[in-house]
Write a protein that holds these residues in place. Structure first.
Motif, mmCIF file in Angstrom:
data_model
loop_
_atom_site.group_PDB
_atom_site.id
_atom_site.type_symbol
_atom_site.label_atom_id
_atom_site.label_comp_id
_atom_site.label_asym_id
_atom_site.label_seq_id
_atom_site.Cartn_x
_atom_site.Cartn_y
_atom_site.Cartn_z
ATOM 1 N N PHE A 88 0.821 -1.219 0.000
ATOM 2 C CA PHE A 88 0.000 0.000 0.000
ATOM 3 C C PHE A 88 0.851 1.264 0.000
ATOM 4 C CE2 PHE A 88 -3.184 -2.972 1.850
ATOM 5 C CZ PHE A 88 -4.151 -2.816 0.870
ATOM 6 N N GLU A 89 1.916 1.269 0.774
ATOM 7 C CA GLU A 89 2.741 2.475 0.845
ATOM 8 C C GLU A 89 3.464 2.740 -0.473
ATOM 9 O OE1 GLU A 89 5.113 2.040 4.377
ATOM 10 O OE2 GLU A 89 3.399 2.478 5.674
ATOM 11 N N GLU A 90 3.946 1.702 -1.125
ATOM 12 C CA GLU A 90 4.603 1.916 -2.421
ATOM 13 C C GLU A 90 3.595 2.365 -3.476
ATOM 14 O OE1 GLU A 90 7.833 2.191 -2.834
ATOM 15 O OE2 GLU A 90 7.964 1.720 -0.703
ATOM 16 N N LEU A 91 2.413 1.800 -3.444
ATOM 17 C CA LEU A 91 1.370 2.206 -4.381
ATOM 18 C C LEU A 91 0.977 3.665 -4.139
ATOM 19 C CD1 LEU A 91 -0.218 0.920 -6.704
ATOM 20 C CD2 LEU A 91 -1.989 0.330 -5.054
ATOM 21 N N THR A 92 0.892 4.048 -2.888
ATOM 22 C CA THR A 92 0.467 5.408 -2.535
ATOM 23 C C THR A 92 1.585 6.437 -2.674
ATOM 24 O OG1 THR A 92 -1.114 4.507 -0.949
ATOM 25 C CG2 THR A 92 -0.531 6.826 -0.692
ATOM 26 N N TYR A 93 2.709 6.177 -2.020
ATOM 27 C CA TYR A 93 3.755 7.196 -1.905
ATOM 28 C C TYR A 93 4.742 7.214 -3.056
ATOM 29 C CZ TYR A 93 1.870 7.513 2.751
ATOM 30 O OH TYR A 93 1.017 7.661 3.810
ATOM 31 N N ARG A 94 4.771 6.216 -3.880
ATOM 32 C CA ARG A 94 5.643 6.254 -5.041
ATOM 33 C C ARG A 94 4.815 6.248 -6.326
ATOM 34 N NH1 ARG A 94 8.607 6.564 -0.583
ATOM 35 N NH2 ARG A 94 8.321 4.409 -0.039
ATOM 36 N N VAL A 95 4.063 5.196 -6.569
ATOM 37 C CA VAL A 95 3.351 5.072 -7.842
ATOM 38 C C VAL A 95 2.355 6.210 -8.041
ATOM 39 C CG1 VAL A 95 1.800 3.620 -9.219
ATOM 40 C CG2 VAL A 95 3.681 2.568 -7.941
ATOM 41 N N ALA A 96 1.473 6.431 -7.092
ATOM 42 C CA ALA A 96 0.444 7.473 -7.271
ATOM 43 C C ALA A 96 1.064 8.853 -7.431
ATOM 44 C CB ALA A 96 -0.536 7.459 -6.099
ATOM 45 N N ILE A 97 2.074 9.143 -6.628
ATOM 46 C CA ILE A 97 2.681 10.478 -6.701
ATOM 47 C C ILE A 97 3.418 10.672 -8.021
ATOM 48 C CG2 ILE A 97 4.482 11.942 -5.698
ATOM 49 C CD1 ILE A 97 3.461 10.933 -2.932
ATOM 50 N N PHE A 98 4.183 9.663 -8.453
ATOM 51 C CA PHE A 98 4.943 9.788 -9.700
ATOM 52 C C PHE A 98 4.081 9.633 -10.946
ATOM 53 C CE2 PHE A 98 8.677 9.393 -7.083
ATOM 54 C CZ PHE A 98 9.693 9.985 -7.818
ATOM 55 N N GLU A 99 3.106 8.736 -10.898
ATOM 56 C CA GLU A 99 2.373 8.395 -12.117
ATOM 57 C C GLU A 99 1.031 9.109 -12.264
ATOM 58 O OE1 GLU A 99 4.368 6.908 -13.986
ATOM 59 O OE2 GLU A 99 5.708 6.067 -12.482
ATOM 60 N N LEU A 100 0.519 9.677 -11.182
ATOM 61 C CA LEU A 100 -0.766 10.378 -11.242
ATOM 62 C C LEU A 100 -0.648 11.859 -10.898
ATOM 63 C CD1 LEU A 100 -3.255 7.866 -9.565
ATOM 64 C CD2 LEU A 100 -3.159 8.513 -11.972
ATOM 65 N N VAL A 101 -0.195 12.123 -9.697
ATOM 66 C CA VAL A 101 -0.238 13.494 -9.178
ATOM 67 C C VAL A 101 0.771 14.406 -9.865
ATOM 68 C CG1 VAL A 101 -0.101 14.918 -7.101
ATOM 69 C CG2 VAL A 101 -1.061 12.612 -6.960
ATOM 70 N N PHE A 102 2.026 13.965 -9.980
ATOM 71 C CA PHE A 102 3.075 14.801 -10.566
ATOM 72 C C PHE A 102 3.733 14.095 -11.751
ATOM 73 C CE2 PHE A 102 2.880 16.214 -6.107
ATOM 74 C CZ PHE A 102 2.604 17.563 -6.311
ATOM 75 N N LYS A 103 2.925 13.551 -12.613
ATOM 76 C CA LYS A 103 3.425 12.750 -13.730
ATOM 77 C C LYS A 103 4.421 13.518 -14.604
ATOM 78 C CE LYS A 103 1.914 9.601 -17.285
ATOM 79 N NZ LYS A 103 0.834 8.795 -17.786
ATOM 80 N N LYS A 104 4.182 14.797 -14.809
ATOM 81 C CA LYS A 104 5.046 15.588 -15.689
ATOM 82 C C LYS A 104 6.092 16.404 -14.929
ATOM 83 C CE LYS A 104 1.394 15.882 -19.058
ATOM 84 N NZ LYS A 104 1.501 15.571 -20.398
#
Length: 170
Positions: A88-104
Motif C-alpha cells: 500500500f505504501e509503495e502504491l500510494t507514496y511512489r506510484v500514485a505520486i509519480f504516475e498520477l499526481v506529478f506525472k510531468k
C-alpha cells in the motif's frame, strides 16, 4: 483481516486497470537490485542508529506504536499487515505520486514522495525524521530510477519482514 485482503486485491486490480503498474513478471523482481536496496536501507539504519545514540534518541513513536500493536493482535495478522503495508505504501507514496499526481514533474514528485512518506510515519524528533527520511529517500530514489513498483514493493516488504523477525528475537 478479510477487509484488509479485499482492500489489497481491489487496490491491485484498480492500479492494473488504470495501467499504473504492469502485470508481474519475473524481470520485475531483480534479485540484485532488491539486495542492493536492502543493503542501502541497512546502511542508513546503522547510520541513523549512530546518530540516534549521539542524540540520546533511539526509538520512534511509530515504532513504539507498532510494538504495542504487536502485543495485542495475533502475530500472524500483525506480520501480514506489516509486510503488506509495503504494498500500500509503495502504491500510494511512489506510484500514485509519480504516475498520477506529478506525472510531468518528476523532481517535484521525488520531493513530495520523500517528504510525505516520512511525514506519514509520524516523526517527532530529528532521529525519527532521519530514520524515516532515509528510508523514504532510498525507496523514492529506487522508484525514480527504475519505475518498478514490484522492485520497490519487494524491498519494502522484505525490510518490514526483517523488522518483524528482529522484534520477535528481542
Amino acid at each position: 483481516m478479510a477487509l484488509f485482503s479485499i482492500s489489497l486485491v481491489f487496490s491491485y486490480l484498480l492500479a492494473r486497470k488504470k495501467q499504473l503498474i504492469q502485470a508481474p513478471k519475473r524481470r520485475n523482481f531483480p534479485l540484485g537490485k532488491i539486495l542492493i536496496g536492502l543493503l542501502t536501507l541497512f546502511a542508513f539504519s546503522l547510520f541513523s542508529s549512530m546518530i540516534g545514540k549521539m542524540l540520546h534518541s533511539t526509538g520512534t513513536v511509530n515504532q513504539d506504536a507498532l510494538n504495542e500493536l504487536r502485543k495485542v493482535i495475533p502475530i500472524g495478522i500483525f506480520a501480514i499487515q506489516t509486510i503488506f503495508a509495503g504494498f500500500f505504501e509503495e502504491l500510494t507514496y511512489r506510484v500514485a505520486i509519480f504516475e498520477l499526481v506529478f506525472k510531468k514533474q518528476p523532481k517535484i514528485a521525488f520531493i513530495v514522495a520523500c517528504l510525505l512518506f516520512a511525514y506519514m510515519h509520524g516523526p517527532t524528533n530529528v532521529y525519527s525524521w532521519l530514520v524515516y527520511g532515509s528510508m523514504s529517500f532510498t525507496l523514492t530514489t529506487i522508484y525514480a530510477k527504475y519505475r518498478n513498483f514490484y522492485l520497490n514493493m519487494s524491498i519494502h516488504m522484505l525490510w518490514n519482514a526483517i523488522g518483524i523477525v528482529a522484534a520477535l528475537l528481542v
